[in-house]
Design an enzyme around this catalytic site. Structure first.
Site, PDB file in Angstrom:
ATOM      1  N   HIS A 293       0.743 134.426  32.725  1.00 12.00           N
ATOM      2  CA  HIS A 293       0.255 133.365  31.825  1.00 12.00           C
ATOM      3  C   HIS A 293      -1.264 133.461  31.631  1.00 12.00           C
ATOM      4  O   HIS A 293      -2.021 132.559  31.978  1.00 12.00           O
ATOM      5  CB  HIS A 293       0.633 131.978  32.356  1.00 12.00           C
ATOM      6  N   SER A 296      -4.967 132.819  27.351  1.00  9.27           N
ATOM      7  CA  SER A 296      -6.318 132.359  26.968  1.00  9.27           C
ATOM      8  C   SER A 296      -7.391 132.874  27.912  1.00  9.27           C
ATOM      9  O   SER A 296      -8.532 132.409  27.867  1.00  9.27           O
ATOM     10  CB  SER A 296      -6.355 130.830  26.929  1.00  9.27           C
TER      11      SER A 296
END
Length: 328
Positions: A293, A296
């Protein structure tokens, strides 16, 4: 605004980028209490930490439900989440209590789109496998069919959810020579013309795409959307990539599709749960690339996210505009 000496209490559920902490600590309107760790705050400590708080700055890993809101009490004015997703927030309950919510859309769009393209290429061209072969001595002479994958040139790409991030992914994929770009979602998008996007049904997208990219938000409609029926309609040469939310995919069905040859490969930046246990069946497969994950995760993006979440929190505390307020 509160007078000096009556600082409003803020609970920050994790260490956040220094750009955000600096804004909060120098604002002069709040007293910051921080769960000073890179790891998620345990539930008991969260419930204790929010007591009497006027504001909460949280992360995706923090379930903010009625129990947390009750623990915080009537002072709570604002919840600011360091994320674009807000499926961890009990929105109906928050709305009922008149609490404002800030989030961080837009600022992570480019970083997440870049990572999604990187994941797609790594999966399609079998990069992790290649790196492993170099390390373990599997690389011998050049072989015509060894480690062959799938290319974007002349392909059909399907994007499920052509929102901010979906559109940014599509823009980046087009220069690779993609022949058709299909997308599905609730409505046709006006800006889809920029990428020659064709608005199609989900069935059409799934059956005609060589690459499927999931970038929709997690809602009751999209929960478990990518299941056995979904994978059974895909081409057996197709590559599946998910950088939205883990719960959009039924991972047991994905494992079955990957092991049976129903689909060629899958790349995931999101899973259920997170982190994925190291003994999870998906991690035994060569044709599945799993990332932790990191959509960003660029220094500049995380810094901007930290600053924006702090500015949202201050706006909510002071009853002024929040740069990115979630409208219910």
């Amino acid at each position: 605004m509160q007078t000096v000496g009556k600082l409003m209490k803020v609970f920050v559920t994790r260490r956040i980028p220094q750009e955000g902490m600096k804004i909060l600590t120098t604002a002069g309107v709040c007293e910051v209490s921080l769960w000073d760790s890179d790891e998620p705050v345990p539930r008991a400590d969260l419930l204790k930490g929010v007591q009497g708080a006027h504001g909460i700055l949280c992360l995706l890993s923090d379930k903010i439900d009625a129990e947390v809101l009750d623990a915080a009490g009537p002072n709570l004015k604002v919840i600011s989440t360091l994320s674009v997703g807000f499926d961890h927030l009990a929105i109906d309950e928050i709305k009922k209590r008149g609490i404002r919510v800030g989030y961080t859309p837009d600022v992570l769009t480019d970083a997440t789109a870049e990572l999604t393209v990187a994941l797609l290429l790594a999966t399609a061209r079998r990069l992790p496998e290649g790196v492993e072969e170099v390390k373990n001595g599997g690389w011998s002479s050049w072989k015509p069919l060894w480690l062959c994958g799938y290319g974007l040139s002349g392909s059909t790409v399907g994007v499920i959810g052509l929102g901010r991030i979906g559109m940014a992914i599509a823009r980046r994929l087009m220069p690779f020579g993609v022949k058709r770009l299909l997308y599905s979602g609730r409505t046709a998008k006006a800006n889809a013309a920029d990428v020659n996007g064709e608005f199609v049904s989900l069935d059409t997208l799934v059956s005609e795409s060589d690459f499927i990219v999931v970038s929709c938000s997690l809602t009751p409609e999209t929960q478990g959307l990518c299941d056995k029926a979904f994978f059974s309609k895909m081409k057996n040469t197709a590559v599946f990539v998910n950088s939205s939310r883990g719960a959009v995919v039924n991972q047991e069905d994905l494992y079955e599709a990957l092991t049976s040859g129903q689909i060629a490969a899958a790349g995931l930046d999101v899973t259920t749960p997170e982190p994925l246990p190291t003994n999870h069946p998906l991690l035994t497969l060569k044709n599945c690339v799993v990332l932790p994950h990191i959509g960003s995760a660029t220094y500049s993006t995380r810094g901007v996210m930290g600053a924006l979440s702090a500015q949202n929190l201050l706006g909510g505390l002071q009853g002024t505009d929040m740069p990115s307020e979630l409208t219910f």
